[in-house]
Design an enzyme around this catalytic site. Structure first.
Site: not given
Ligand code: ADP
Ligand code: MG
Length: 632
Positions: A332, A526, A530
């Protein structure tokens, strides 16, 4: 040495002395029989008792019985010789028992000691907490401390419960938890986890968890339960022992009966009963698979112990096995390869002031534990007044929808903006994550935040390649631009971006389907957005310090200090452990088969058999302990 071990040592010495004395007394005839029975009884009494217990419990094939039958058989053969005017050899039966008991003693000392060492190395359990109550400090059981109490940790003491520093600053030794030898500096407001040792000055800590929920309890639970999850090798050994022992016993019976009969009936020779019975008795001595039964679980135990010393918690022997076969590692991005603590880089296209927009975003993010959310709240700087927020809805992989001061606020990426129908604007800035904000479906500008790759991420990817991992993949919900930037900086072999949590699962499934051979897939994350992937992968590796509790529960391996370099380290440890297991299996079975062969043709007697058996066991146990030591 405990009492039982001392008693065993004394009987070994007494019996050996008696044997030497008898050896130098020139005796002849049947009188030797009762005299030699004395040292035999001294050394063999214990084994005979166990053998009877085994019969009572209906487990007749246990090694005590086999040793008894073999040695009693040898004594009867000797007596028979004595009675028929030759000189029988009683020494052998006694020597076999002596060796066998010496081996058992060594084994119980070595195994006990290494188990104790391993648990001592993980000596992180705090014995007490200094609880502040009505202005005075008293020592209490950590179990009794309630959440929100203030505890006092003196220099040299372990932090007993997770909490936040309210007074004092200094450095903490986290080595027992993370394997990291550099002390961590902390000050007021910092979170501290239990199990660390306070090095410099007194700290007052407000507890945030109960003892049972604190890091230290969780780790101890994990490690204590780890050995109950058996690996394939351990199961193999149990099955092997179940087949091997009876097989050898039956061959022994056949060896005692068939060749003499064949000689007598078809070849017109002397049957030579004595010689074949003797060979069969040697078979019995060889039939206990003790080296394997002892050393394989010990190797895994040592491997798990060694890993936890390096800050890697492995929840079971089976996971060490899977880790050693890993050839695809999927990461991730946020919080795993990057720090996950974003700094605000700028606010664009907003009718609001920078700080006002950040305030709105932080309010909407009240309840989220996403790294982006935590960073926005940090950037806001004040405690969020959650009474201003209602109807919070977190859309995984997109962002947050909530009512702030009665207005519908959306905070997230372009997917979320499309969903609420806000006319968002792209940001020309290249290396930042863009957090768009809309109020009542109206676009209100975006906050650009920047994350940094962890200093060890590139090294982690490099070492993965050298330890046999063929593909390194990054999956992220973040934009393609940032994902590609991170991937090229780190030298990842594949990258997929703008994924929803369900897309991540689908990608992992594609990867699982596309691999060739038996290589395993590990996912490192983390647990935020995921967790499903963590459990779908062959092996899920979670970030322990930053990761969510759910992730730590769902994962098979936990990295205590969130350092991606621990992934190749864990694989290395697993490989070392498994190669020790293989060495021991091949070595022990090889020597056994050789002994069986030699004694079937009459080239090796009981002496050789027992010597080989004890020797193999000692070597295997020493080899097993090697799994505990990992180069830093
Ligand atoms: P990663 O795969 O990098 O861990 P996530 O799947 O957790 O990313 O999130 C993907 C995208 O969704 C983030 O880059 C952000 O743009 C948006 N996002 C997710 N959760 C939030 C949140 N709590 N507040 C704002 N944006 C969010
Ligand atoms: Mg993540």
């Amino acid at each position: 040495m405990n009492k039982k071990q001392k008693r065993a040592l004394i009987s070994i010495i007494v019996s050996a002395l008696l044997l030497i004395v008898l050896h130098f007394i020139p005796l002849r005839g049947v009188i030797r029989f009762p005299l030699y029975l004395i040292p035999y009884a001294v050394i063999g009494w214990d084994v005979i008792r166990k053998a009877f217990k085994g019969i009572k419990n209906r487990q007749p094939m246990d090694e005590s019985l086999l040793m008894c039958v073999a040695t009693v058989g040898a004594i009867i053969l000797a007596l028979y010789k004595d009675l028929s005017g030759q000189t029988g050899d009683y020494t052998e039966a006694i020597a076999v028992m002596l060796f066998y008991q010496t081996g058992e003693l060594f084994q119980s000392i070595a195994v006990g000691k290494s188990r104790r060492n391993i648990t001592e190395l993980m000596d992180i359990r705090p014995d007490y907490a200094n609880l502040e109550r009505d202005g005075s400090v008293e020592q209490v059981d950590p179990d009794e401390v309630e959440v929100g109490s203030v505890i006092y940790v003196k220099p040299g003491e372990k932090v007993p419960i997770d909490g936040i520093v309210v007074e004092g600053s200094g450095s903490l030794d986290t080595a027992a938890l993370t394997g990291e030898s550099m002390p961590r500096t902390i000050t007021v407001g910092d979170e501290v986890i239990s199990g660390c040792i306070n090095l410099t000055s007194p700290l007052r800590i407000r507890t945030t968890k109960e003892f049972g929920e604190s890091t230290v309890s969780k780790i101890l639970d994990l490690v204590e339960n780890a050995s109950s999850r058996k690996s394939k090798s351990e199961n193999f050994i149990t099955k092997f022992a179940r087949i091997y022992t009876p097989a050898v016993v039956y061959s022994a019976i056949a060896l005692a009966i068939l060749p003499p009969l064949v000689r007598m009936l078809f070849m017109g020779m002397e049957p030579a009963w004595g010689s074949f019975i003797y060979r069969a008795l040697s078979f019995l001595v060889i039939s206990c698979p003790c080296a394997l039964v002892v050393s394989i679980p010990l190797t895994f135990f040592a491997g798990i112990g060694g890993a936890s010393r390096a800050g890697v918690l492995v929840k079971g022997s089976n996971y060490l096995e899977t880790l050693s076969e890993t050839d695809i590692v999927v990461f991730d991005k946020t919080g795993t390869l990057t720090k996950g603590s974003f700094e605000v880089d700028g606010v664009h296209h907003s009718p609001y002031d920078d700080s006002e927009l950040i305030e709105i975003a932080a309010l909407a993010e009240t309840a989220s534990t996403h790294p982006i959310s935590i960073s926005l709240k940090k950037a806001y700087g004040k405690t969020v007044d959650s009474s201003r927020v209602s109807g919070i809805e977190e859309v995984a992989g997109q962002g947050i929808k909530a009512e702030v001061d009665g207005r519908a606020v959306a905070v997230g990426n372009t997917k979320l903006m499309k969903a609420v129908g806000a006319a968002y604007r792209e940001c020309p800035d290249d290396a930042g994550t863009v957090i768009h904000v809309a109020i009542g479906g109206e676009y209100m500008g975006h906050i650009v935040i920047k994350d940094m790759v962890k200093p060890t991420s590139a090294e982690a990817i490099r070492s993965l390649k050298t330890c046999g991992v063929k593909r390194t993949v990054m999956l992220t919900g973040d934009s393609k631009k940032i994902a590609d930037d991170v991937a090229s900086k780190l030298g990842l072999s594949e990258v997929h971006s703008e994924l929803l949590p369900s897309d991540k699962v689908a990608r992992v499934e594609e990867l699982l389907a596309s691999r060739s051979g038996k290589g395993k897939l590990a996912f490192v994350g983390d647990g935020i957005n995921d967790a499903p992937v963590l459990s779908r992968a062959d092996i899920g590796i979670a970030m322990g310090a930053m990761g969510s509790d759910a992730a730590i529960e769902a994962a098979d391996v936990v990295l205590m200090d969130d350092d991606p370099v621990k992934v190749p380290k864990a694989i290395e440890i697993a490989k070392k452990c498994l190669s020790i297991v293989k060495e021991n299996i091949v070595f022990a079975i090889g020597i056994k088969l050789l002994c069986l062969l030699l004694s079937a043709v009459g080239l090796a007697g009981m002496w050789t058999a027992v010597f080989a058996d004890v020797g193999v066991m000692v070597i295997c146990v020493l080899n097993a302990i090697r799994a505990l030591f990992i180069k830093r």
